[in-house]
Design an enzyme around this catalytic site. Structure first.
Site, short mmCIF file in Angstrom:
data_model
loop_
_atom_site.label_atom_id
_atom_site.label_comp_id
_atom_site.label_asym_id
_atom_site.label_seq_id
_atom_site.Cartn_x
_atom_site.Cartn_y
_atom_site.Cartn_z
N SER A 1 -9.83 -1.43 7.11
CA SER A 1 -9.17 -1.21 5.82
C SER A 1 -8.42 -2.41 5.26
CB SER A 1 -8.21 -0.02 5.91
OG SER A 1 -8.93 1.17 5.96
N SER B 1 -9.47 0.98 2.97
CA SER B 1 -8.63 1.87 2.20
C SER B 1 -7.45 1.17 1.51
CB SER B 1 -8.09 3.00 3.09
OG SER B 1 -7.22 2.48 4.10
N LYS C 1 0.86 -1.19 0.00
CA LYS C 1 0.00 0.00 0.00
C LYS C 1 0.90 1.23 0.00
CE LYS C 1 -3.89 1.73 2.85
NZ LYS C 1 -4.77 1.35 3.99
#
Lengths: 484, 110
Positions: free
Chosen positions: A184, A160, A82
């Site tokens: 997330s 996310s 990420k």
């Protein structure tokens, strides 16, 4: 084994193939680099591809293997992170326009540990801007555009850790690292039909990771199997002088049948398909563990306390951005103003939230006493259509008790595992919420479940850029290539 | 509202309550105050004077904030009055001695 089979193999299988010299790390790396280029923009899953670093690390892994050196089960395995983890090779954008040119000159501890384990960093993956800290209400909240689940690109990948979910589900990486403040990792794992592990708070160092909320942030793996999550976590775990919250704790499995409770009223507000898949899951789990009784979620303002904590800590973490007036540059309409709302959180509310947290965490621990885990559907619904505000997507559903806020408030680990499909070909999942430091037990039970089922082996019908163009699915920002 | 918030907790990916105050207001009278994100402009109830003042003060960071944006922020601040749920005077059981989960400690020398 053809290229697709290779791309969708889990880490355990890839390591077997590497060990048997059926494939080299460099060949695997080139395969994934090609797929990242081809499919990444279709699903808005990638920010930056790192071909030079990846090939350098892959060649090193191959050289070492040729000399008989294998650092561990991740040796030579390509992965992505990420884009909130620092690396010196490329910008670390936090998914947000104001940080698109931000650079760090070091690897985050999680990246360094994976490098030390012999893994190969392929790419920085897309994410919701600022990990969703300013209150986004639609899938559009990233400068790379809305993450699209490979199962149906008209629907959101979840967030996310959007790109981490997409890349694992589409076979663009061997595994990925995401982060969770409150949902997330679990949400994109569900939306993308993969396996995600949120570790216990403090299991993994966050040094070099974007801070949204110091008392809630965790890093963890998204992978194609539960057994993979255990291997990846073992490489990530441990204390770090740069993160005082990171500790050394054993990753051990009890030598007895695990005792698992069902969350009371777990499906009362669920889509029928989610409820049916969960019932089938319980039948399967009944053969694999001691599925005994129900646990009621302790009543309390779980969502309010987590929301207040994220607001207050998030406003502090992004104080510079808020006070500069540049939050207007964020993509999502709510995010442009949400920082100001968070900034106005009274200090007494934050302290009271942390006081309530003490009490509610104790109540949750008491409710889970005697059980290794509590099981429930991860979400009440399948993921949301892109272009529709989240609250407008499925207004009939969503009233089941959720373990996401309580589990995060208490810093407990959770494992999300795919368990079927719902409307529009979209995946569903269930989650095991474990006691603190029980990740290995959760992964072991998850692996047993996945030996008895095949949902984690299902592959989405991928589209190419040309096909997506003809289907009028716009892709936003193409991934950049690192030039260093 | 509690159900709504549970839904939000599941969907938000992060902040749980940061979303949808306006939508929630539109669908269900809140049983407890909503949390933080700015609701859409045009909600029936006007923001409080205190929230409007706090919101207007954000112009020191972004002088270009329009009146509509200030009102949106103010509604978010009003909806973010979660202290009513969290504080000890609303029956949630916090007493004077209840400590927060994060505490200051002085390290003991080895």
């Amino acid at each position: 084994m053809n290229a697709d089979d290779l791309a969708f193999a889990d880490v355990v299988e890839l390591q077997r193939l590497l060990g048997a010299k059926h494939v080299s790390s460099l060949e695997l790396t080139n395969l994934y680099l090609d797929r990242l280029e081809r499919y990444g923009p279709v699903y808005n899953g990638v920010v930056t591809i790192l071909p030079e670093r990846a090939r350098r690390e892959a060649r090193r892994a191959d050289r070492e293997r040729a000399r008989g050196i294998v650092r561990g089960p991740l040796h030579g395995i390509p992965y992505g992170v990420k884009d909130l983890l620092a690396t010196p090779d490329a910008p670390t954008t936090w998914g947000a326009q104001p940080y698109r040119r931000q650079r760090f000159d070091f690897d985050a501890t999680a990246v360094r540990k994976l490098t030390d384990a012999g893994a190969v960093l392929l790419a920085k993956l897309a994410m919701v801007e600022l990990a969703g800290g300013f209150g986004y209400d639609e899938a559009d909240a990233s400068f790379t555009g809305p993450g699209r689940t490979p199962w149906n690109p008209q629907y959101w990948s979840g967030g996310s850790s959007s790109g981490s979910g997409i890349a694992v589900a589409a076979g663009l990486v061997g595994f990925a690292i995401g982060s969770e403040t409150s949902g997330s990792i679990l949400f994109p794992s569900t939306a993308c039909g993969i396996t995600g592990l949120r570790p216990t708070y403090g299991r993994v160092s966050r040094h070099g990771a974007m801070a949204l909320c110091w008392s809630l942030d965790k890093l963890g793996p998204l992978a194609r199997s539960a057994r993979d999550t255990h291997l990846i976590l073992a490489a990530l775990a441990g204390s770090d002088p740069h993160d005082p919250t990171a500790v050394d704790a054993p990753l051990s499995v009890p030598r007895r049948k695990l005792r698992v409770a069902v969350l009371r009223h777990a499906t009362k507000g669920a889509m029928p398909e989610v409820a049916a898949n969960f019932r089938a899951t319980l039948r399967a789990l009944g053969e694999l563990c001691d599925l005994a009784g129900e646990v009621a979620l302790p009543k309390g303002p779980w969502e309010e306390l987590v929301g207040t904590i994220v607001n207050a800590e998030g406003a502090a973490a992004f104080r510079d951005l808020i006070e500069s007036g540049r939050s207007r540059e964020l993509r999502n309409a709510q995010d442009k103003l949400g920082g100001y709302v968070a900034y106005a959180t009274p200090a007494v509310d934050y302290i009271d939230a942390q006081r309530q947290r003490t009490k509610l965490n104790a109540a949750l621990a008491a409710a889970m006493e005697g059980y290794d885990a509590v099981v429930s559907p991860t979400l009440d619904t399948v993921t949301f259509p892109i272009g529709v505000p989240f609250d407008k997507a499925y207004p009939k559903y969503g009233s089941s008790p959720s373990l996401i806020s309580p589990g995060n408030a208490a810093g407990l680990p959770a494992l999300a595992l795919p368990n079927g499909f719902g409307p529009h070909g979209l995946p569903t999942s269930f989650a095991l919420l474990g006691s603190a430091w029980s990740e290995a037990a959760l992964a072991t039970l998850g692996a047993r479940y996945q030996r008895a089922t095949d949902f984690h082996r299902k592959r989405p019908p991928l589209r190419t850029a040309a096909a997506s163009a003809s289907a009028t699915i716009p892709s936003s920002t193409p991934p950049t290539r690192s030039v260093t | 509202m509690a159900d709504r918030r549970t839904f939000l907790g599941a969907v938000s990916g992060v902040a749980t309550t940061l979303l949808l105050a306006a939508a929630a207001d539109a669908q269900t009278p809140p049983a407890s105050p909503a949390a933080s994100s700015p609701p859409a402009a045009g909600s029936a109830k006007p923001p409080s004077a205190a929230a409007l003042a706090a919101a207007a003060a954000m112009r020191r960071f972004d002088p270009a904030l329009s009146d509509a944006e200030v009102e949106t922020i103010a509604r978010g601040i009003d909806d973010n009055a979660v202290g009513a749920v969290l504080n000890p005077h609303r029956g949630r059981g916090l007493r004077n001695g209840d400590e927060p989960v994060t505490r200051f400690a002085v390290a003991v020398p080895r």
